[in-house]
Every structure is written in structure tokens, then in C-alpha cells.
Design an enzyme around this catalytic site. Structure first.
Site, mmCIF file in Angstrom:
data_model
loop_
_atom_site.group_PDB
_atom_site.id
_atom_site.type_symbol
_atom_site.label_atom_id
_atom_site.label_comp_id
_atom_site.label_asym_id
_atom_site.label_seq_id
_atom_site.Cartn_x
_atom_site.Cartn_y
_atom_site.Cartn_z
ATOM 1 N N ASP A 391 -6.551 -4.546 -10.528
ATOM 2 C CA ASP A 391 -6.193 -3.145 -10.798
ATOM 3 C C ASP A 391 -7.253 -2.510 -11.705
ATOM 4 O OD1 ASP A 391 -4.591 -0.917 -10.565
ATOM 5 O OD2 ASP A 391 -3.356 -1.417 -12.305
ATOM 6 N N GLU A 394 -11.813 0.928 -10.858
ATOM 7 C CA GLU A 394 -12.687 2.052 -10.392
ATOM 8 C C GLU A 394 -13.981 2.126 -11.197
ATOM 9 O OE1 GLU A 394 -9.428 2.308 -11.214
ATOM 10 O OE2 GLU A 394 -8.813 2.142 -9.119
ATOM 11 N N ASP A 463 -1.108 4.676 -6.853
ATOM 12 C CA ASP A 463 0.080 5.248 -7.487
ATOM 13 C C ASP A 463 0.587 6.492 -6.764
ATOM 14 O OD1 ASP A 463 -0.418 3.215 -9.218
ATOM 15 O OD2 ASP A 463 -1.178 4.488 -10.834
HETATM 16 C C1 GLC Z 1 -1.640 1.158 -12.392
HETATM 17 C C2 GLC Z 1 -1.419 0.512 -11.039
HETATM 18 C C3 GLC Z 1 0.034 0.176 -10.868
HETATM 19 C C4 GLC Z 1 0.469 -0.732 -12.007
HETATM 20 C C5 GLC Z 1 0.204 -0.075 -13.351
HETATM 21 C C6 GLC Z 1 0.487 -1.011 -14.516
HETATM 22 O O1 GLC Z 1 -1.013 2.391 -12.457
HETATM 23 O O2 GLC Z 1 -1.892 1.317 -10.009
HETATM 24 O O3 GLC Z 1 0.259 -0.415 -9.616
HETATM 25 O O4 GLC Z 1 1.824 -1.038 -11.888
HETATM 26 O O5 GLC Z 1 -1.145 0.317 -13.428
HETATM 27 O O6 GLC Z 1 -0.315 -2.133 -14.470
#
Ligand code: GLC
Length: 733
Positions: A391, A394, A463
Site C-alpha cells: 500500500d 505511489e 479507496d
Molecule cells: C489506504 C489503503 C486502504 C487501507 C488504508 C489503511 O487507504 O488504500 O486499503 O485500508 O490505507 O492501511
């Protein structure tokens, strides 16, 4: 405080160190000649090199720049033919303001203009009314993107997004254009910041404006299948994923401790609901430090994964690129000591706030750094973790103002951040993939990436908001990824931010039925989304999960085919009838491979659904009736309209694998793959309504063959007559 300090520091460095780019003019054309396997075109300011393959790839190189992760295909020698040049099966003509590319029958496939070098480098080509224009990676856009402007800059959508949000987490400089079955694809080997004006300022033109070099692009022509096969030769073929990764997955931000995860698994097991994997979101870590587990909540992680293993469920953990700045934290100390972190141009390490507060960031563009960071995954594996969820890559950074990523002036081994930004997540995925694939087929789910990412990781759409319009949008976002050659995709089922009504949740499960990734995930504030949280609707939720489970062998087989051919798994309908303009307007159905269409219900309170099918005869999978063309169908909450093209073979799991045959009027030949542990059996089948030839004759794992639309009579299996009744028949192998 950290976010203000970081935002100030970023602005200070960027104003001190970012060169103001002004590219020298192209000037006039001086000379054209063939040299080795290239056409050289000399302008005052630039030497253009044009190279091509025998089968429809032409590469234009105007400038060099940071080295991109692409591989050149094999080029052939061009031949001059008056004002024209023949390269393989294409012809190129040089005009006063640009180039045209013609296919073997002399039809112009692509016309482009000489680039304009100024503050940015702008490359433009022509489009026509009625053209399909699609791709660019992950887009919250209509299926046809013409008339819109986009940015190529991987971007954390700040916790929630819906239709029209741009840019998103994954950008790919890949664009398809064309009509009437004549398509051309462009792939720009540039991972920097760019704006794409897709027929917005001028409806006859698409323009890519890049802020940084290189300007090098590949133009690919041919059938849609062959275009994506050729693209995968340049950007890399999708990898062959593990079978378990296609099963239903349950996630939430966050399952907070081992007890909760055990209860969750028990909840699935006791109800007999298929479950492939559970995810741990950021709260499993000790203060968001990578490669740690919070002792209180997950002190018994090894026992937990063992408990899950006995029940056939994998555990996947979230991984972040940020390394907490904390002297004494081994990962941080090692990274610092060995120079693994991204720096500012003056040599200072670049620190920025994310979940663990101030953090340093590995420079994944460096092979040594990749090896170092990825070796730490061994510890996670030793704790029984089976998959990794990348995650914030980017990379995302918490800011007080301005761009929520690294400073553009930050330094990587292959270039300045602004030149290679879109590769940060790609190289993080590559790091883990290269390491893990030495032992097994890895499962890496990544938020960010670039063209060719399916050779390392799966992508989910991030998201998304929880809304009916986003449910519909999601299908198109996934199709744009397919049309960019990115094939292992999925979404947060139910949307990330929000609490879907049971109806919306069930529709979302249905609409995602064939997405390779099938995962329920949601934000902290959302209501629980385990199947039993839906009260009266629990049964309908479970029915869809079971339906998905039944298709896993088929989706898996399509994924293996895709890893062989480079052709994406999920496709828009115009793929199979590219010369029918109506197919280009179908934006709420999709295909899996070339044999199945799903037309999910995506409207609230729907009682009927309009279906459009490409030409040919299709079986309605729910009642085996043959349907054709356009029609309206009555639906209730349990209806999932799925259609199988005649002549197709579909694999379904039902306590063993069933091979479903949907015969056409002629003999059909299909190839599929059956997973048996680490290997796949390649099976060929030829069949019509009365004959089946299957090779190899005994396929481990297949328990029966079911012939649909069968009207009785003799049936031959590998030459032997089988006794049958009417209708659907079972042949126990
Ligand atoms: C980001 C991710 C999401 C995750 C969150 C907490 O928003 O895209 O999927 O649950 O971070 O880690």
C-alpha cells in the site's frame, strides 16, 4: 508539525534544485536515411530513430532519458519505396508535419505530428469521430475517454474517490485508439509527469505533454489480441499466479488481534463459506514499523497462521514503503548505514511523514536496495504469512499542502523523482516478486504500479466510495487497466469508504464475480462486512461467494492463458465484435476471456435489465436457453446474468472440477489449464454436440464432463460411445 515541516522542506528543495526545463526546438528536417535496422531522420535539434518489427510494432526514439523497464522486440531492416518506407507489414510515410502508418492493405492506422519541444515535450496524433480511445491505466472515466484530460502521475486519492477523480494510484502511458476493427496502441516509455489531452481541446487530436525525457514510444497495430501480445513483449508478460489467490478474500481496516481473526475464520468454516485469505491492515504492526508484529495483539502470530493453515486459509499482511525514522530500529539503522534511502540532491536523506510518523523511503529503483528490503520478507514468511499487500506506494506522503508525494527533486539511482515517479510502486513490487519467486509463485497486491505491472503484482482500485455510481464506474476502471495490458485486477467489494446497503453489497459481489481479485475490504468507520453481518440477506451474500468459488478453476485457467499470451483476462465487449459501433457503447457488461459475458445488475431496485450481446449464439448459463442480440431480462436480487458463447468450455468447481461444454454447430477447439499444486496440466478439447476428444484423455482433477444443450442420441468420448439420457449429462471419468 511533521506535515508542515515536510511540506516546507519539500518546497525549499524543489525551488532550489529543480531545473527549469526548456527543450531546444526541433528545427527543420535535414536528412532521412536507412542505417542498419533503423530509419534515421535528422532535424536541427534532434536525431529521430525509427525501428520496427516484422509484425506491426514501430518504435520512435526522439530523445533518451532515464532508463525505463522495457525490452525492445526484434527489429527488422526497413526498405525505402519512394517517399514511403516499408517496415515489416506496415508502411510509413514521411509528411511535411508528421508521419502516417499504413497497414498491409494500405489503410492509414495512425497519423501523428512532429513533437513540439518547449517547456514540455508534446506529442500528438489524430483521432476520428467514432473512434474508441481507452487505456491510460487506472481511470475513473467513461469507457471511451475522448473529450477528457488526464494526468499521468501516480496519486493517493486521499482516502476516497468516485467517478471523474483523476489521477489515481496507477498510471500507464498506454493508449488504444481506432474504430471499425482497426486499432492502434501507443506505449510511451516514460514514467514522468504528463498531461494527456484526449480530444478535449481539439476533438481530432490526442496530445501527450511530458515534463521530462525520454520521448520514445512504440506504435502497435494488428488485431486486439495481437496488439496486447506485442505490448507484453515490450512491457513484460503477466506472471502465473498461485491458484489460492483467486478464492474469496476477506479484509477490513483492521482486524485488530489474533482472537478476532480466529473468530472470523471460524465464522466462515462453521457456515461452510469458501474463504481463501484474510488480510491484516496496518494495526498488526508495532507502531507501523515494517516487519514487526504488535506483541499484545499479534504476539502469537505463528500459532495464528498455523491455525489458519489447518483450515486452508492464508494470511496476508499490508506492507508499506515507509521505514520509521527511529535510531535503534534495525531496518532503519541498516538502511541508513548502507545508503538504501532516497535522498535530496544535496545528499541528505529525505524524511517525510506517513503512518509511522517521520520515515525514510527505500530507493527501490536500485537493485541492491531491492534485494536488501525484499530479504526481510523471509521473516514474514517464517511467521506463516503467505501474501503481501503493498500500500501507499505511489508513494503517498502526508502533507499540509501541495502534492502528497515525494519532492520532485529527490534523487533515485535512475533519475530525479519527477522523471521516474510512476515507477516507485512498480519497483517495490519487483523487489518482492524477484525475491519471493525464487521459492514459490508469490501473491503481491499493490495499489500503485505502471505498464507491465502484472508481471509482478495484482492491482486493486484503491479507496473507492461506496455508491451505485462507483459500482458501475469500477467495471470501467478495471477495463481501462485491461486495455493498458494490466490484467490481475480487482476492487474493494462494497466500496472502501461507506456502508453499503445489503442490496448494494450483493450487487457489488455479483458485478465483481470474474475479477481476478475477489476481496471484501473497507475503511475503519464502515459497518462490518462479514457475510453474517447482513442479517436477512446473509444467504444471498453467501450464494454469490459460492458462485464465485465455482468459477475459480475457470478464472485461473484464463489467468494462465493470459500469462502465456499477454492478452488481458477481462475485456470490453467490442473486443469480440470490433467493427460494430454498438459494442463500443456497452459499458456495463464485460467478458472473461472470449467465452463468457457477465451483465451484472448495477442499478438500485432493478427489476429488469437490458442485455446486449455480440453477434453469435449465447447460452444463458442459468437456464441453458440460447439467446442472441439485445433483449431485456427480468431480474431479482439473486440474478446474475451470465452468457456463454456457443463452442465454449467452462471449468467449474463442485467438489472436484466439472468441465461444462456448450457446443456450437461446428467443431470447437479449446485449451485450458488445470492446476495441480505447483503445476498446471494443459488440456486440449475438441467437441461438437455429439463428439468429444480430450487430450490428455485422463485429466487429474476433472470429475465429470457436462454437455449442455444435449438432445439425446449417441455421444462419443475419445471415440467410445457413451450411454446418455436427454439434456444435461454427466460423464464420470
Ligand atoms: C489506504 C489503503 C486502504 C487501507 C488504508 C489503511 O487507504 O488504500 O486499503 O485500508 O490505507 O492501511
Amino acid at each position: 508539525m511533521d506535515v508542515i515541516n515536510y511540506s516546507l522542506t519539500r518546497d525549499k528543495y524543489d525551488s532550489m534544485f529543480l531545473p527549469r526545463s526548456k527543450y531546444s526546438d526541433l528545427g527543420k528536417l535535414n536528412e532521412v536515411r536507412i542505417q542498419d535496422n533503423a530509419i534515421l531522420v535528422r532535424f536541427d535539434g534532434y536525431d529521430l530513430r525509427i525501428q520496427g518489427t516484422a509484425d506491426g510494432i514501430i518504435k520512435f526514439t526522439w530523445t533518451d532519458g532515464p532508463v525505463m523497464p522495457v525490452a525492445d522486440p526484434e527489429f527488422v531492416k526497413p526498405a525505402q519505396d519512394g517517399q514511403m518506407y516499408r517496415i515489416g507489414n506496415n508502411t510509413l510515410s514521411l509528411e511535411s508535419d508528421g508521419f502516417s502508418i499504413m497497414d498491409g492493405s494500405g489503410i492509414t492506422m495512425h497519423r501523428e505530428f512532429f513533437p513540439v519541444f518547449a517547456e514540455t515535450i508534446t506529442h500528438s496524433f489524430e483521432i476520428h469521430p467514432g473512434d474508441m480511445v481507452a487505456g491510460l491505466g487506472e481511470r475513473a472515466a467513461p469507457l471511451n475517454i475522448s473529450g477528457h484530460v488526464f494526468r499521468l502521475w501516480n496519486h493517493d486519492a486521499n482516502g476516497s474517490y468516485g467517478p471523474d477523480s483523476d489521477p489515481l494510484y496507477l498510471n500507464a502511458p498506454v493508449i488504444l485508439h481506432g474504430h471499425a476493427g482497426k486499432f492502434t496502441l501507443l506505449f510511451y516509455a516514460n514514467a514522468g509527469d504528463a498531461t494527456v489531452d484526449a480530444g478535449y481541446s481539439n476533438e481530432r487530436r490526442v496530445s501527450f505533454s511530458f515534463r521530462s525525457k525520454p520521448l520514445a514510444y512504440y506504435i502497435i497495430t494488428g488485431s486486439l489480441d495481437s496488439i496486447y501480445e506485442k505490448l507484453s513483449r515490450i512491457t513484460g508478460k503477466p506472471y502465473r499466479p498461485p491458484y489460492w489467490a483467486f478464492e474469496f478474500q476477506q479484509s477490513r481496516y483492521s482486524y485488530m488481534n489474533s482472537r478476532e481473526v480466529r473468530d472470523l475464520v471460524d465464522g466462515f468454516v462453521s457456515r461452510g463459506i469458501p474463504l481463501g485469505a484474510v488480510y491484516l491492515d496496518i494495526d498488526y504492526m508495532d507502531r507501523f514499523k515494517m516487519f514487526t508484529f504488535d506483541n499484545q495483539r499479534f504476539g502469537d502470530i505463528g500459532q495464528l497462521t498455523e491455525y489458519m493453515r489447518e483450515r486452508g486459509v492464508k494470511l496476508i499482511t499490508i506492507m508499506e514503503p515507509s521505514v520509521k525514522m527511529e535510531p535503534g530500529f534495525e531496518l532503519y539503522d541498516e538502511g541508513l548505514r548502507n545508503g538504501h534511502f532516497v535522498r535530496y540532491p544535496d545528499g541528505n536523506v529525505m524524511y517525510a511523514p506517513v503512518w509511522p510518523e517521520m520515515a525514510a523511503f527505500p530507493d527501490f529503483t536500485d537493485a541492491n536496495t531491492r534485494e536488501w528490503y525484499a530479504s526481510k520478507y523471509d521473516f514474514m514468511r517464517s511467521m506463516g504469512i503467505s501474501g503481501f499487500w503493498h500500500d501507499m506506494n505511489e508513494p503517498a506522503i502526508f502533507v499540509a499542502w501541495g502534492d502528497n508525494t515525494m519532492p520532485r527533486s529527490a534523487v533515485h539511482s535512475i533519475g530525479r523523482h519527477e522523471e521516474v515517479h510512476n515507477l516507485y510502486g512498480y519497483y517495490m513490487d519487483k523487489a518482492a516478486y524477484d525475491h519471493l519467486s525464487r521459492i514459490e509463485r508469490p501473491f503481491i497486491l499493490s495499489r500503485s504500479g505502471w505498464a507491465g505491472i502484472s508481471q509482478y503484482a495484482w492491482i486493486w482500485t484503491g479507496d473507492t466510495e461506496t455508491s451505485w455510481k462507483e459500482l458501475k464506474q469500477n467495471i470501467l476502471t478495471i477495463l481501462h487497466m485491461s486495455l493498458s495490458g494490466i490484467t490481475l485486477t480487482g476492487c474493494d467489494i462494497g466500496g472502501f469508504t461507506g456502508s453499503p446497503t445489503p442490496e448494494l453489497f450483493i450487487r457489488w459481489l455479483q458485478a465483481s464475480l470474474f475479477f481476478p481479485l475477489y476481496r471484501v475490504h473497507s475503511d475503519k468507520k464502515s459497518k462490518r462486512r462479514e457475510p453474517w453481518a447482513f442479517g436477512d440477506h446473509e444467504k444471498e451474500v453467501i450464494d454469490v461467494i459460492r458462485l464465485r468459488h465455482s468459477f475459480v478453476p475457470h478464472i485461473y485457467s484464463e489467468a494462465v492463458s493470459s500469462s502465456e499470451s499477454g492478452v488481458p483476462i477481462l475485456r470490453p465487449l467490442f473486443w469480440v465484435e470490433p467493427d460494430n459501433p454498438v459494442m463500443m457503447t456497452v459499458d456495463d457488461e464485460y467478458m472473461i476471456g472470449d467465452s463468457m459475458i457477465i451483465a451484472p445488475v448495477v442499478e438500485e431496485h432493478a427489476v429488469a435489465r437490458k442485455i446486449t450481446l455480440p453477434k453469435g449464439r449465447w447460452y444463458n448459463i442459468n437456464d441453458d436457453r440460447i439467446v442472441e442480440g439485445s433483449f431485456t431480462m427480468d431480474v431479482d436480487l439473486g440474478t446474475v446474468p451470465i452468457f456463454v458463447r456457443e463452442g465454449s468450455a467452462i471449468l467449474r468447481e463442485n467438489n472436484g472440477i466439472e468441465l461444462h461444454l456448450y457446443p456450437g454447430s461446428q467443431m470447437s477447439r479449446r485449451v485450458f489449464y488445470i492446476n495441480n499444486g505447483n503445476d498446471d496440466a494443459r488440456v486440449e478439447i475438441e467437441f461438437d454436440g455429439g463428439n468429444i476428444a480430450i487430450s490428455p484423455p485422463k485429466v487429474p482433477g476433472i470429475k465429470s464432463i457436462i454437455m449442455h444443450g444435449f438432445s439425446g442420441g449417441d455421444l462419443l468420448l475419445n471415440g467410445e460411445t457413451i450411454k446418455t439420457g436427454d439434456g444435461v449429462i454427466n460423464l464420470m471419468l
